[in-house]
Design a protein around this motif. Structure first.
Motif, PDB file in Angstrom:
ATOM      1  N   THR A 280       0.854  -1.182   0.000  1.00 16.27           N
ATOM      2  CA  THR A 280       0.000   0.000   0.000  1.00 16.27           C
ATOM      3  C   THR A 280       0.890   1.231   0.000  1.00 16.27           C
ATOM      4  OG1 THR A 280      -0.059   0.094   2.390  1.00 16.27           O
ATOM      5  CG2 THR A 280      -1.819  -1.147   1.307  1.00 16.27           C
ATOM      6  N   THR A 281       0.277   2.355  -0.283  1.00 18.93           N
ATOM      7  CA  THR A 281       0.990   3.629  -0.219  1.00 18.93           C
ATOM      8  C   THR A 281       0.036   4.649   0.363  1.00 18.93           C
ATOM      9  OG1 THR A 281       2.165   5.307  -1.470  1.00 18.93           O
ATOM     10  CG2 THR A 281       0.331   4.235  -2.587  1.00 18.93           C
ATOM     11  N   SER A 282       0.600   5.687   0.968  1.00 19.71           N
ATOM     12  CA  SER A 282      -0.239   6.745   1.526  1.00 19.71           C
ATOM     13  C   SER A 282       0.592   8.017   1.537  1.00 19.71           C
ATOM     14  CB  SER A 282      -0.670   6.385   2.940  1.00 19.71           C
ATOM     15  OG  SER A 282       0.473   6.410   3.775  1.00 19.71           O
ATOM     16  N   ASP A 283      -0.009   9.087   2.054  1.00 21.89           N
ATOM     17  CA  ASP A 283       0.724  10.359   2.056  1.00 21.89           C
ATOM     18  C   ASP A 283       2.062  10.236   2.767  1.00 21.89           C
ATOM     19  OD1 ASP A 283      -1.362  11.389   0.688  1.00 21.89           O
ATOM     20  OD2 ASP A 283      -2.273  12.428   2.386  1.00 21.89           O
ATOM     21  N   ASN A 284       2.127   9.350   3.731  1.00 20.05           N
ATOM     22  CA  ASN A 284       3.375   9.236   4.481  1.00 20.05           C
ATOM     23  C   ASN A 284       4.237   8.044   4.071  1.00 20.05           C
ATOM     24  OD1 ASN A 284       2.655  11.503   6.016  1.00 20.05           O
ATOM     25  ND2 ASN A 284       1.241  10.182   7.191  1.00 20.05           N
ATOM     26  N   THR A 285       3.719   7.223   3.209  1.00 19.54           N
ATOM     27  CA  THR A 285       4.461   6.032   2.791  1.00 19.54           C
ATOM     28  C   THR A 285       4.642   6.038   1.271  1.00 19.54           C
ATOM     29  OG1 THR A 285       3.170   4.913   4.482  1.00 19.54           O
ATOM     30  CG2 THR A 285       4.567   3.518   3.073  1.00 19.54           C
TER      31      THR A 285
END
Lengths: 433, 433, 433, 433
Positions: free
Chosen positions: B408-413
């Motif tokens: 997964t990816t996110s604003d922090n990853t």
């Protein structure tokens, strides 16, 4: 040990058929102009009679080419004179009868040659001197941008060298003294390389060295790329600095820029070429345009002669000589001006501006020559100091067109002269101590 | 009112004979590959079968051309298939029998065309459809730098337009769906102008519009000059961005630079072309070199597919399809990857550096796709943040080659992946809110 | 997951002080023009009020710069408004009071910024925010060719990034919404590289992303090099395609060439910029030249609006708004024309010739828009067929300046209109089935 | 009437402080090297002692410049020697005491000058000799790309001419014989014009002519643009053909290409310059790198001397002379080789290939000199025929390094010699009839 003399120890002087007959010169008109040269110009140093392009094209008339038209060719894919235009070529004699006649006049004979091998030979399965097929030495990607007669030759192919040797050997057999090779000094068949024909130039140089006859090698068209000045100088005797020069003021003005670029390469038997002198009657046989007398004013013609002479350019007359008027003849027979062309040393551009130019040279005896040019279309006073010429002292100014002293100059008195539009003067400086 | 559909609404997918047969494809091998396409690839979207250059040259075998060789031509100076290679062409049927067979397979048929008119027609006095001689519409100065078959056509000459119309009318009669015109998208026969053939492109555009059949117009070779992107886009459906692409790592890396230049012109039925996919068995009939299996590593092949697909390049397979191994076939039948090519919107180069690249696109439903590329010859970790992609939130990464979620990816990853030499991944981002 | 909205989702519309006040705008005139914008233009979409160059130069009056003149600067080598021109800046308030007032009007506030660090800071030993001396981040070889205020910043030096961050943090503190950075999109301080400031552009992009406030980033001057279109698009919101645009017909005609080059990069929040609209009263305070009303004819102004709108260029008014006449105001308040600018999709150049142009776009609802332009100085009929527009059927032509249907077009009836010198029309096509 | 002698009738020979002391030479080391020149080299023709860049910078140590550092300057914005480095300059004596001492050794004194006016003068409100402020003659857009000391001077501004006159008048007062002006022969502050400083060159030429003292004018850095050869030749005595030359084989090989371009401009007191001879101990005071003995092999050093001498380049020694070993000294004291440099006529490139070169010259008495060069990194046999040299007959080959006859050559016996990697020979040809 001796230094070998160059083929053209001074700038070649002569007559060329292009400006008056385009591609359509005939034996009769060629010889008539040669006779004029012998009778009126030879004593002033004029000696070459050059037969320009497409002497092998039976239907050629003027400066327009017939595309994909049949050419006269021998069994080795070499071009030969069209007999309908050059009757003495009958019986396989080529140009030998004409050369003989011109030599008998005390003159020299030149021919034009288009780089390459006839497309007609390539597409008809013809052979070359070694038995190799024409199509196997043709560089298919190499075509002249303005004429359909030839394909370039791929210098790396077996038989390429021998083909060019066979062409120059035939010229030697005929008695040719001067060859103007075309589509060679600027021919961009390789991308971004206006000097793509370098290897063919070398093959021609070697072919001349081997042919057993001294021949002057002249390369066209221009602009020859100055980045290759050394190669040009090492392989040819003269080469064109410009595109075709005609009787247009703009082209005359442009020549000053080109002379400024090339001056350092003039001398020692190597001659960057300002191209022909479009004086007198021109384009005699032109189907569409008819003939005309040069459009240059008298001042422009004198300016042209002054630049060509102080720069030491080759001098090739464009006129149908038989139609010369007195002025035209006088232009070509001024011994003091021609001496600057033939017996000076190296040209130096003292000033090169959009509106005026000053050029300098020195005669073989060291006496300075200076020419002042007005490049505008109005009257203009042009001046130069002795300091700018690297000189000091006092001297008389001999006007080489008026044949008289017209003033003096010294450290404190610059040379200054008011010149008509596009006008010029040329002075020899005579020391007064 | 309706919008007219473009001839190629999505990037064309198919097979072309050049990489495996050069100039020497035969009817038998063409149809055999078509049959393979029908059986194994059609369901994935592959549809064009394109017969490449010199189908009119009886002696052609591989990628080497015979210079100045006899060609098969009809009475209007149009090229026709060599019957020794395409027996069904006998009796004046041209390619119509082959086209019919290919259509019957549910596929489309394409041919190659060299810009111009045969030199053979010009030098043998042949006529064109209007009665005008071939030599009178030939642009003598315009020759292909790598093949001797044709002269360019001077678009301004009477009969030029009708000549090209007659060529495409013949193609329409045969049932041709796709034409790859060559020596046209980059052909510098006019000095310093790589786009000298613009007027011939326009004549071809008009000829297709008039011929009564939908045909995709593909222009070669590259690099097409980007300064003429608008003209290309207005007149053709696809055009080459590069010189010939082969299985060389350097060329693959160079393609990233070219995609960076051209990306804004992709879409709306207009396709800058990365050129053929040199996968599988290539150069099957090569006299000197023999055949070889693609020299690309598997990682390089996946990188090629990822770039070609996220950029939305046309996809033309180079392999002799019958010799495909499992890997090659798997490369060409990945529905998730091909969907990016066929059903995404516009490519965006997010990062273009010598050592790594990141490209982005979005599927028609808006879901983002991102590909990360390692352009070095060592292992390398490449990463990208959602901010750089203009996104925010959290999402799963679906690996389009592994067909599974890999993280997964996110604003922090950020997305970060360690890639093998010249390796890459392509992910679809699935929103998790 | 969400797509982050771009800072300028549609082409920015506003007013800029340069064309009327040069480097010499004052608080009073700035706010007066803002008030006019609020009262007369805001409802049509105009929203930015941009204070152009040298707001930190106490002696600036017009478009002439004072060389090596003292500038207003804070203790961290950041420029601050000259209090004699912007009295509300007193007490270290910078532009915050002005920004507040403009925000209160429902408008947005923009400032100009010259790339780099003041030379005054470098030569006087000043510090930057990190303590690093100004001279130690200055790129000494990088100077603006037309203004002496700054040295470029060497992006690789410690403290360079922080310096730019401190500048944009100050802007954020003041309440700035739009920054027009100058000497950056075309600045050839590295040999042969007009895009030498790429790293400084990246530092500014990062500084904005980090500053906590949305700011539109506009890059000047042009021509921005199209080879770097991707980098511009990735880092800025708008950028200039041309040198300074003024009320000269030649520049207007040249803009058609530039739009042809750049059209593919328009959209998705990225705006190649045709530059300001030199309409109304210009150069109000010019010492030498005095002010003048735009030299464009009415037809030229409509042509400019048509091109800027169908191309989707940013729209920045150059006039001293208080001096607008009725025509000028009408030009800026045509909702149907402005809708093309704000609510269409992508521009397509259908025809780009020296004498005429046809551009196409489509509204968000799919309805086509077409503009026909006469680029000559005589009357001329320009026409286009539905085929050329990729359309088919029958439709009415709504004239967006006359606000009425002026005719119909169909497959057999081209659009054709006789246009005055440099005149144009813009139509929306309404389907009639 | 007399021809004015040029300032440098033969190529200048001397020593320059740059290669060993960078920007940091001191009075003590300068005079010590001058003394060595007097004792060991003067008799071979070496005469100039040149103090290179930044003699006005108190903190300069080596080839790294201090950016934006304080400079020593007089009240007219002219640079003066830093007294901490040149104690004899105290009391306003400038370089006059040093010049006097060097003259007393029978040598000549040269200084370096950066084009322009100190930025320190511009930003501190300093005046020039006429009372005009430094900031009012500074060309703000014109900065040196590698040094922060100066702004260029705008030659069209009132006071610009007088400023340069004041600088050279001060040099004349000090007793300067040679000025190496820098940032002038190649300085692209105007877009695409590497010769943007042409007008400043003219101001300097006039200033020297007016200063009352003969000074050699040397222009740096290279590559000087060959398109401006005439202007260089008319205004300067020598000018650099290349960027800085150091002891790198690549740079040595590159010099052959540059000599091929420039050869025609050699002679008559005008000297295209191959740059300094990086022999012996170099970079004596370098803070980061330390000093090193030349990295050239002995063969490379001989090849350098052969090229520099047959081409007639200026010869400026780079070594800390006091550290010369025997080989270095022998290289600089070979009278037969130096005679080619000083007493030949004009260089002719006979062959210029990537792998080998042959150059020719002739001594003033007409005897030919030829140099054969191996440009590869392997042993190689290089040969040349008398025909290629334009000669015929039989002659002995005098080896100018071995000081003996090493063979003969004739029409049938080419000169052929096997040379070590990057090795060369130079022969004088002595006629045997």
């Amino acid at each position: 040990m001796l230094h070998r003399p160059p083929a053209a120890p001074t700038p070649p002087m002569g007559w060329n058929s292009w400006d008056c007959y385009g591609a359509g010169i005939t034996e009769k008109d060629l010889l008539a102009n040669a006779a004029y040269l012998r009778d009126h110009l030879k004593e002033y140093g004029w000696q070459y009679v050059v037969c320009d392009i497409q002497w092998y094209e039976p239907r050629a008339v003027d400066t327009d080419y017939n595309n994909f038209t049949p050419l006269c060719m021998d069994e080795y894919s070499r071009l030969i004179p069209a007999e309908n235009r050059f009757p003495s070529a009958a019986g396989g004699k080529g140009f030998s009868v004409i050369a003989e006649q011109i030599h008998a006049m005390g003159l020299k004979f030149g021919v034009h040659l288009l780089r390459g091998i006839p497309r007609q030979a390539v597409h008809s399965g013809a052979k070359t001197v070694t038995g190799v097929l024409a199509k196997d030495i043709a560089a298919q990607y190499s075509v002249c941008p303005w004429n359909t007669d030839m394909y370039g030759v791929d210098a790396d192919k077996p038989g390429a060298r021998e083909y060019y040797e066979s062409v120059f050997a035939l010229f030697a057999e005929w008695g040719v003294d001067y060859v103007k090779v075309d589509d060679i000094a600027n021919t961009e068949f390789l991308k971004d390389d206006p000097y793509s024909a370098a290897k063919e130039i070398e093959l021609m140089r070697d072919a001349i060295d081997k042919c057993g006859r001294t021949m002057v090698l002249s390369l066209s068209p221009g602009p020859a790329p100055i980045a290759h000045a050394r190669h040009l100088s090492a392989n040819a005797d003269l080469w064109r600095m410009s595109g075709d020069f005609w009787d247009s003021r703009d082209k005359l003005i442009e020549m000053f820029r080109l002379c400024e670029k090339w001056y350092a390469f003039v001398g020692d038997g190597k001659w960057p070429d300002c191209d022909m002198l479009p004086v007198g009657r021109l384009m005699v046989t032109h189907r569409k345009l008819g003939s005309h007398y040069t459009r240059f004013t008298r001042d422009e013609q004198i300016t042209m002669m002054n630049l060509w002479c102080i720069f030491r350019s080759p001098l090739m007359i464009g006129a149908e000589l038989r139609d010369n008027d007195d002025f035209t003849l006088s232009l070509l027979t001024n011994p003091e001006v021609l001496a600057v062309n033939q017996r000076s040393t190296r040209p130096v551009p003292v000033r090169c501006e959009p509106d005026e130019a000053v050029w300098q040279n020195a005669m073989e005896d060291g006496s300075p020559v200076v020419a002042l040019f007005n490049l505008t279309e109005s009257e203009r006073t042009v001046s130069v100091t002795l300091r700018e010429l690297g000189l000091t002292g006092t001297c008389a100014l001999r006007d080489l067109w008026r044949h008289e002293t017209v003033g003096t100059t010294s450290d404190n008195t610059p040379i200054a002269v008011t010149l008509p539009p596009t006008g010029s003067v040329m002075y020899r400086l005579e020391s007064m101590g």
